[in-house]
Design an enzyme around this catalytic site. Structure first.
Site, PDB file in Angstrom:
ATOM      1  N   ASP A  25       0.726  -1.206  -0.297  1.00 47.00           N
ATOM      2  CA  ASP A  25       0.180   0.005  -0.173  1.00 47.00           C
ATOM      3  C   ASP A  25       0.839   1.477  -0.104  1.00 47.00           C
ATOM      4  O   ASP A  25       1.635   1.671   1.266  1.00 47.00           O
ATOM      5  CB  ASP A  25      -0.663   0.210   1.504  1.00 47.00           C
ATOM      6  N   ARG A  45      -0.196  15.465  13.219  1.00 48.54           N
ATOM      7  CA  ARG A  45       0.489  15.375  12.670  1.00 48.54           C
ATOM      8  C   ARG A  45       1.103  15.772  11.465  1.00 48.54           C
ATOM      9  O   ARG A  45       0.044  16.618  11.048  1.00 48.54           O
ATOM     10  CB  ARG A  45      -0.283  13.965  11.299  1.00 48.54           C
ATOM     11  N   TYR A  72      -5.359  11.172  -3.821  1.00 50.04           N
ATOM     12  CA  TYR A  72      -5.119  12.285  -3.427  1.00 50.04           C
ATOM     13  C   TYR A  72      -4.508  13.396  -2.713  1.00 50.04           C
ATOM     14  O   TYR A  72      -4.558  13.946  -1.978  1.00 50.04           O
ATOM     15  CB  TYR A  72      -7.105  13.144  -2.582  1.00 50.04           C
TER      16      TYR A  72
END
Length: 449
Positions: free
Chosen positions: A236, A416, A261
């Site tokens: 992934d 984050r 995206y």
């Protein structure tokens, strides 16, 4: 030096030592504030010099971001910024291709071939040759295709291994694929992978970059371990494609998926992609054999005969508007070296840590610090994001966003910050670290809110 830090230092000097006292701050506090101001001036100059030397600096103008003194956007690891030319391109798709040509656009505007054509645009960014990437459906759907097809490519084996730290949907899909194929599911942390590999392992699904911590896993080494055990490697790439070199062909990865995206800037919900190594394409048996993956789709035959090549990964009618928005967005990559992107990514994250160490009380992960770094310091183990553990993460991120520094929160306690080299600058990074320090101090009660 950022305006936020200048204001913070000034307020430090103006505040009395304790409530109700009129005396000025102590000499020690004045010295500390002066030292901090000097550090900020040095880091501000350093940021300016780094921006001047940045070979990717001109790419920022290709995005709809506003001026440098507006928001600092450090959430491109969740949703990439809008390339400025995309709205006009999509207006043409809607008004001319759909509005005027209508059904003719499947041929005349190239709609039918778009999944493979756009896949070939993504291929160089993940180290793949043309004809090995197809675009369509969501990441979740492509994970399902890849894991089930991988198990079918490896008959007689009964286990699907999945990264136990993975983004949740990968685990959900892998468990469903295991039930469908009659396999058992074996969760494991990537660092412990060797302990579970064996003659029963059919497929291993791993994340290249951990979505929470930003840890970069060793794709070449882990792929080799998986294949030495006779299993297939499915990767992934959602948090690595467009941020760092991947090398799918060079490292002989079997199957891979990814979204578009984030660092690829395809727009919210833009279609994902599926990579199938050339050596597997003739036997790739999709669990979703739709009419678009038929060898002769318009024959409308009752039985499915799979198409040749990576088109086997297609399912139904492609979502043309989002697919062509993605195709337009990929123009910003023309002439860009992924190695240059990686070099800047590491420089940006290094500089953020340097600034935060100077501005945050206790530094990053130091004694008394309100934050601790979850992302590895080693370049070979770091993606293009930094994750900080913070007890007050929800309120800290809320206040940061209100101050124009946009990162994101992973509950309950992770801040984050994503660094997108095509449009993030070093001045952005300095300002973000200064604002972070100010908000942390506010929340801790060291400064007035």
């Amino acid at each position: 030096m950022s305006e936020a830090l200048q204001q913070s230092v000034s307020e430090d000097l103006e505040e009395p030592v304790s409530e109700g006292l009129e005396e000025p701050v102590s000499e020690d506090l004045e010295k500390q504030a002066a030292a901090l101001k000097q550090k900020a001036a040095v880091l501000g100059q350093q940021a300016a010099a780094l921006d001047d030397a940045d070979e990717l600096r001109s790419r920022r103008a290709l995005f709809q971001l506003g001026d440098l003194d507006e928001d600092v956007y450090l959430d491109g690891n969740s949703l990439g910024a809008l390339p400025a030319h995309v709205p006009a391109r999509i207006a043409d798709v809607i008004q001319r291709q759909w509005g005027e040509l209508r059904i003719r656009s499947w041929d005349e505007s190239g709609w039918w071939s778009a999944p493979q054509r756009v896949g070939d645009r993504i291929a160089p960014l993940v180290g793949a040759a043309p004809g090995r990437v197809v675009v369509g459906d969501s990441t979740s759907v492509n994970v399902f295709k890849a894991v089930v097809a991988g198990a079918r490519l490896n008959p007689g084996r009964t286990e699907i291994v999945v990264d136990s730290t993975t983004f949740p949907t990968d685990g959900y899909i892998a468990a469903s694929a295991a039930r469908l194929t009659g396999c058992g599911i074996v969760p494991v942390e990537p660092g412990e992978l060797a302990s579970v590999l064996g003659p029963a392992t059919a497929v291993v699904l791993l994340n290249h970059v951990d979505f929470r911590t930003g840890r970069l896993h060793d794709l070449p080494s882990l792929t080799a371990q998986i294949q030495d055990a006779g299993a297939l490697a499915v990767w992934d790439l959602c948090h690595s494609a467009g941020a760092l070199p991947v090398g799918l062909d060079a490292h002989r990865v079997d199957l891979a998926v990814g979204c578009t995206y984030k660092y690829l800037n395809g727009g919210p919900g833009s279609p994902a992609y599926l990579y199938v190594a050339e050596r597997h394409q003739h036997a790739f048996d999709s669990p979703l054999p739709g009419w678009n993956s038929h060898a002769d789709p318009f024959a409308m035959a009752p039985d499915h005969t799979p198409a040749e090549g990576v088109a086997r990964g297609r399912v139904g009618t492609p979502a043309i508007l989002s697919l062509l928005a993605l195709e337009a967005a990929l123009d910003v990559w023309d002439g860009v070296s992924i190695d240059s992107v990686r070099a800047k990514s590491l420089a940006l994250t290094d500089f953020f840590l340097e600034c935060a160490d100077s501005y945050v009380t206790g530094g990053v992960s130091g004694p008394g610090s309100p934050v601790s770094l979850l992302t590895p310091l080693a370049h070979g183990e770091r993606g293009s994001q930094l994750a900080l553990r913070c007890a007050n993460a929800p309120v800290v991120m809320e206040r940061l966003i209100a101050r124009g520094v946009v990162g994101d929160l992973r509950r309950p306690d992770v801040l984050r910050f994503g660094f997108t080299p095509l449009y993030t600058g070093f001045a952005d990074v300095e300002r973000a670290a200064a604002e972070l320090a100010r908000v942390l101090a506010e929340v801790a009660g060291e400064l007035p809110a």
